[in-house]
Design a protein around this motif. Structure first.
Motif, PDB file in Angstrom:
ATOM      1  N   ARG A   1     -12.821  20.800 -39.536  1.00  0.00           N
ATOM      2  CA  ARG A   1     -12.555  19.636 -38.705  1.00  0.00           C
ATOM      3  C   ARG A   1     -12.088  20.078 -37.320  1.00  0.00           C
ATOM      4  NH1 ARG A   1     -12.036  14.964 -41.918  1.00  0.00           N
ATOM      5  NH2 ARG A   1     -13.275  15.368 -43.768  1.00  0.00           N
ATOM      6  N   ALA A   2     -12.470  19.346 -36.310  1.00  0.00           N
ATOM      7  CA  ALA A   2     -12.138  19.719 -34.935  1.00  0.00           C
ATOM      8  C   ALA A   2     -10.681  19.425 -34.618  1.00  0.00           C
ATOM      9  CB  ALA A   2     -13.040  18.981 -33.957  1.00  0.00           C
ATOM     10  N   LEU A   3     -10.058  20.360 -33.911  1.00  0.00           N
ATOM     11  CA  LEU A   3      -8.700  20.219 -33.420  1.00  0.00           C
ATOM     12  C   LEU A   3      -8.697  20.737 -31.990  1.00  0.00           C
ATOM     13  CD1 LEU A   3      -5.719  19.561 -33.904  1.00  0.00           C
ATOM     14  CD2 LEU A   3      -5.451  21.845 -34.905  1.00  0.00           C
ATOM     15  N   SER A   4      -8.541  19.827 -31.035  1.00  0.00           N
ATOM     16  CA  SER A   4      -8.641  20.172 -29.607  1.00  0.00           C
ATOM     17  C   SER A   4      -9.952  20.894 -29.301  1.00  0.00           C
ATOM     18  CB  SER A   4      -7.440  21.015 -29.171  1.00  0.00           C
ATOM     19  OG  SER A   4      -6.291  20.212 -29.044  1.00  0.00           O
ATOM     20  N   GLY A   5     -11.035  20.405 -29.901  1.00  0.00           N
ATOM     21  CA  GLY A   5     -12.359  20.925 -29.594  1.00  0.00           C
ATOM     22  C   GLY A   5     -12.772  22.158 -30.364  1.00  0.00           C
ATOM     23  N   LEU A   6     -11.882  22.702 -31.195  1.00  0.00           N
ATOM     24  CA  LEU A   6     -12.203  23.883 -32.005  1.00  0.00           C
ATOM     25  C   LEU A   6     -11.973  23.569 -33.473  1.00  0.00           C
ATOM     26  CD1 LEU A   6     -10.520  26.819 -30.032  1.00  0.00           C
ATOM     27  CD2 LEU A   6     -12.961  26.310 -30.177  1.00  0.00           C
ATOM     28  N   PRO A   7     -12.787  24.152 -34.357  1.00  0.00           N
ATOM     29  CA  PRO A   7     -12.520  23.950 -35.783  1.00  0.00           C
ATOM     30  C   PRO A   7     -11.108  24.421 -36.136  1.00  0.00           C
ATOM     31  CG  PRO A   7     -14.673  24.946 -35.466  1.00  0.00           C
ATOM     32  CD  PRO A   7     -14.001  24.965 -34.134  1.00  0.00           C
ATOM     33  N   MET A   8     -10.452  23.686 -37.020  1.00  0.00           N
ATOM     34  CA  MET A   8      -9.102  24.029 -37.433  1.00  0.00           C
ATOM     35  C   MET A   8      -9.035  25.470 -37.933  1.00  0.00           C
ATOM     36  SD  MET A   8      -6.530  21.562 -39.536  1.00  0.00           S
ATOM     37  CE  MET A   8      -7.817  21.055 -40.643  1.00  0.00           C
ATOM     38  N   LEU A   9     -10.090  25.927 -38.597  1.00  0.00           N
ATOM     39  CA  LEU A   9     -10.121  27.296 -39.109  1.00  0.00           C
ATOM     40  C   LEU A   9      -9.960  28.319 -37.999  1.00  0.00           C
ATOM     41  CD1 LEU A   9     -10.594  29.368 -41.359  1.00  0.00           C
ATOM     42  CD2 LEU A   9     -13.060  29.078 -40.987  1.00  0.00           C
ATOM     43  N   ILE A  10     -10.572  28.085 -36.847  1.00  0.00           N
ATOM     44  CA  ILE A  10     -10.462  29.040 -35.745  1.00  0.00           C
ATOM     45  C   ILE A  10      -9.010  29.155 -35.295  1.00  0.00           C
ATOM     46  CG2 ILE A  10     -11.154  29.537 -33.368  1.00  0.00           C
ATOM     47  CD1 ILE A  10     -13.324  30.013 -35.472  1.00  0.00           C
ATOM     48  N   HIS A  11      -8.311  28.035 -35.217  1.00  0.00           N
ATOM     49  CA  HIS A  11      -6.889  28.079 -34.866  1.00  0.00           C
ATOM     50  C   HIS A  11      -6.105  28.906 -35.891  1.00  0.00           C
ATOM     51  CE1 HIS A  11      -6.988  25.099 -31.587  1.00  0.00           C
ATOM     52  NE2 HIS A  11      -7.844  24.408 -32.329  1.00  0.00           N
ATOM     53  N   ALA A  12      -6.410  28.715 -37.192  1.00  0.00           N
ATOM     54  CA  ALA A  12      -5.688  29.438 -38.229  1.00  0.00           C
ATOM     55  C   ALA A  12      -5.977  30.935 -38.170  1.00  0.00           C
ATOM     56  CB  ALA A  12      -6.062  28.883 -39.610  1.00  0.00           C
ATOM     57  N   VAL A  13      -7.238  31.301 -37.947  1.00  0.00           N
ATOM     58  CA  VAL A  13      -7.594  32.716 -37.849  1.00  0.00           C
ATOM     59  C   VAL A  13      -6.899  33.346 -36.639  1.00  0.00           C
ATOM     60  CG1 VAL A  13      -9.482  34.330 -37.417  1.00  0.00           C
ATOM     61  CG2 VAL A  13      -9.781  32.478 -39.063  1.00  0.00           C
ATOM     62  N   ARG A  14      -6.906  32.644 -35.532  1.00  0.00           N
ATOM     63  CA  ARG A  14      -6.244  33.170 -34.333  1.00  0.00           C
ATOM     64  C   ARG A  14      -4.740  33.308 -34.540  1.00  0.00           C
ATOM     65  NH1 ARG A  14      -9.294  30.000 -29.305  1.00  0.00           N
ATOM     66  NH2 ARG A  14     -11.189  31.285 -29.312  1.00  0.00           N
ATOM     67  N   ALA A  15      -4.159  32.398 -35.320  1.00  0.00           N
ATOM     68  CA  ALA A  15      -2.730  32.490 -35.597  1.00  0.00           C
ATOM     69  C   ALA A  15      -2.401  33.767 -36.360  1.00  0.00           C
ATOM     70  CB  ALA A  15      -2.270  31.262 -36.391  1.00  0.00           C
ATOM     71  N   MET A  16      -3.278  34.160 -37.290  1.00  0.00           N
ATOM     72  CA  MET A  16      -3.061  35.415 -38.014  1.00  0.00           C
ATOM     73  C   MET A  16      -3.334  36.621 -37.110  1.00  0.00           C
ATOM     74  SD  MET A  16      -2.042  34.505 -41.036  1.00  0.00           S
ATOM     75  CE  MET A  16      -1.214  33.209 -40.093  1.00  0.00           C
ATOM     76  N   ALA A  17      -4.424  36.558 -36.344  1.00  0.00           N
ATOM     77  CA  ALA A  17      -4.800  37.674 -35.480  1.00  0.00           C
ATOM     78  C   ALA A  17      -3.808  37.880 -34.336  1.00  0.00           C
ATOM     79  CB  ALA A  17      -6.197  37.446 -34.913  1.00  0.00           C
ATOM     80  N   ALA A  18      -3.016  36.850 -34.019  1.00  0.00           N
ATOM     81  CA  ALA A  18      -2.034  36.973 -32.944  1.00  0.00           C
ATOM     82  C   ALA A  18      -0.936  37.970 -33.284  1.00  0.00           C
ATOM     83  CB  ALA A  18      -1.415  35.608 -32.632  1.00  0.00           C
ATOM     84  N   SER A  19      -0.747  38.228 -34.575  1.00  0.00           N
ATOM     85  CA  SER A  19       0.252  39.211 -34.989  1.00  0.00           C
ATOM     86  C   SER A  19      -0.320  40.616 -34.899  1.00  0.00           C
ATOM     87  CB  SER A  19       0.704  38.947 -36.431  1.00  0.00           C
ATOM     88  OG  SER A  19       1.523  40.008 -36.892  1.00  0.00           O
ATOM     89  N   ARG A  20       0.389  41.487 -34.221  1.00  0.00           N
ATOM     90  CA  ARG A  20      -0.062  42.881 -34.123  1.00  0.00           C
ATOM     91  C   ARG A  20      -0.007  43.584 -35.474  1.00  0.00           C
ATOM     92  NH1 ARG A  20       3.342  45.218 -29.152  1.00  0.00           N
ATOM     93  NH2 ARG A  20       4.953  43.982 -30.213  1.00  0.00           N
ATOM     94  N   GLY A  21       0.697  42.984 -36.435  1.00  0.00           N
ATOM     95  CA  GLY A  21       0.772  43.578 -37.759  1.00  0.00           C
ATOM     96  C   GLY A  21      -0.443  43.321 -38.619  1.00  0.00           C
ATOM     97  N   VAL A  22      -1.300  42.373 -38.218  1.00  0.00           N
ATOM     98  CA  VAL A  22      -2.483  42.013 -39.015  1.00  0.00           C
ATOM     99  C   VAL A  22      -3.696  42.762 -38.472  1.00  0.00           C
ATOM    100  CG1 VAL A  22      -4.042  40.150 -39.680  1.00  0.00           C
ATOM    101  CG2 VAL A  22      -1.571  39.746 -39.624  1.00  0.00           C
ATOM    102  N   SER A  23      -4.293  43.611 -39.305  1.00  0.00           N
ATOM    103  CA  SER A  23      -5.450  44.401 -38.871  1.00  0.00           C
ATOM    104  C   SER A  23      -6.772  43.845 -39.379  1.00  0.00           C
ATOM    105  CB  SER A  23      -5.299  45.853 -39.340  1.00  0.00           C
ATOM    106  OG  SER A  23      -5.164  45.918 -40.744  1.00  0.00           O
ATOM    107  N   LEU A  24      -6.732  42.928 -40.351  1.00  0.00           N
ATOM    108  CA  LEU A  24      -7.945  42.373 -40.937  1.00  0.00           C
ATOM    109  C   LEU A  24      -7.693  40.944 -41.366  1.00  0.00           C
ATOM    110  CD1 LEU A  24     -10.830  42.641 -42.246  1.00  0.00           C
ATOM    111  CD2 LEU A  24      -9.657  43.449 -44.301  1.00  0.00           C
ATOM    112  N   VAL A  25      -8.630  40.054 -41.065  1.00  0.00           N
ATOM    113  CA  VAL A  25      -8.576  38.672 -41.550  1.00  0.00           C
ATOM    114  C   VAL A  25      -9.794  38.440 -42.435  1.00  0.00           C
ATOM    115  CG1 VAL A  25      -8.569  36.229 -40.950  1.00  0.00           C
ATOM    116  CG2 VAL A  25      -7.349  37.873 -39.495  1.00  0.00           C
ATOM    117  N   VAL A  26      -9.556  38.034 -43.669  1.00  0.00           N
ATOM    118  CA  VAL A  26     -10.628  37.696 -44.602  1.00  0.00           C
ATOM    119  C   VAL A  26     -10.662  36.180 -44.749  1.00  0.00           C
ATOM    120  CG1 VAL A  26     -11.539  37.941 -46.943  1.00  0.00           C
ATOM    121  CG2 VAL A  26     -10.360  39.862 -45.856  1.00  0.00           C
TER     122      VAL A  26
END
Length: 256
Positions: free
Chosen positions: A39-64
């Motif tokens: 579903r869109a959230l501010s023009g982007l799928p909600m999933l993209i926001h969630a993936v970016r939230a995980m990738a924003a941490s320098r401790g996360v090296s992989l998102v599945v």
């Protein structure tokens, strides 16, 4: 890694943390249409926001990302279109019929060397990076299972469920609110502990809604770190309105 991965240099740190995002659910409470995670959230799928939230941490090296069984290609294309930090790899795998099966599919896709894993709801797209970092730090500090959580604002009543929809339900207890917490994600685990929970804990019906609960059934202690009010779960249409307001405030205040 499979041909569905986005390659980047691997971290040489002794701890390697991956994030698994089960996104195979349909999200019926948001109404008909695309799966909740798309579903869109501010023009982007909600999933993209969630993936970016995980990738924003320098401790996360992989998102599945665990996609709907018939939507893995669509989700892979979405991720390809929206750049992540160069230090974060991603891979897309098809999910199962239950959340438990989807998380297990994500765990099965992890490469050798991963020591900790986060499990994050795609429907919590706005979790701040400080919360993600706090969970990772606690797991790396020796806690086998960590959940972010908030104190409850409302009094909670335990009831005897009604046999008919809408019928009055008798209250049987009032738990002490000060001892209760509302749990959020990402939930963090020592990888071996979470794999053992998925191998040993049998769950019926819709499967697990909380991976920490599976770990508890092993007799392993789960600890809580402070959560954040912006890590709420987008479940109903009103939650989308709130999420849009949070993003608007971030753009105004931080240039998000």
């Amino acid at each position: 890694m499979s041909d569905e991965s986005h390659a980047s240099p691997q971290s040489t740190a002794p701890h390697l943390t991956a994030a698994v995002i089960p996104a195979a659910g349909r999200g019926v409470r948001l109404g008909p249409g695309a799966p909740k995670a798309l579903r869109a959230l501010s023009g982007l799928p909600m999933l993209i926001h969630a993936v970016r939230a995980m990738a924003a941490s320098r401790g996360v090296s992989l998102v599945v990302v665990v996609a709907p069984p018939d939507g893995a290609v669509e989700v892979k294309n979405l991720l390809d279109e929206h750049a992540l930090p160069e230090t974060t790899d991603y891979v897309v795998v098809p999910g199962g019929d239950t959340r438990q099966e989807s998380v297990r599919a994500g765990l099965d896709a992890l490469p050798p060397g991963i020591t900790e894993v986060l499990v994050h709801d795609a429907a919590r797209p706005l979790v701040p990076v400080d919360t993600v970092d706090a969970v990772i730090e606690a797991v790396r500090g020796g806690a086998p299972a960590v959940v972010p959580a908030l104190p409850l604002a409302d009094t909670v009543k335990q009831v005897e469920p009604a046999t008919e929809s809408g019928a009055p339900e008798p209250v049987v207890a009032t738990p002490e609110r000060a001892l209760l917490r509302a749990v959020q994600t990402p939930q963090g685990f020592d990888l071996a502990t979470l794999i053992r929970a998925h191998e040993q804990v049998a769950l019926n019906g819709e499967g697990a809604t909380d991976d920490a609960g599976m770990v508890e059934q092993l007799g392993v202690q789960v600890v809580v770190v402070p959560g954040h009010e912006e890590a709420f779960k987008v479940t109903r249409p009103l939650d989308l309105v709130l999420a849009e307001a949070v993003l608007a405030r971030r753009r105004a205040n931080d240039g998000f």
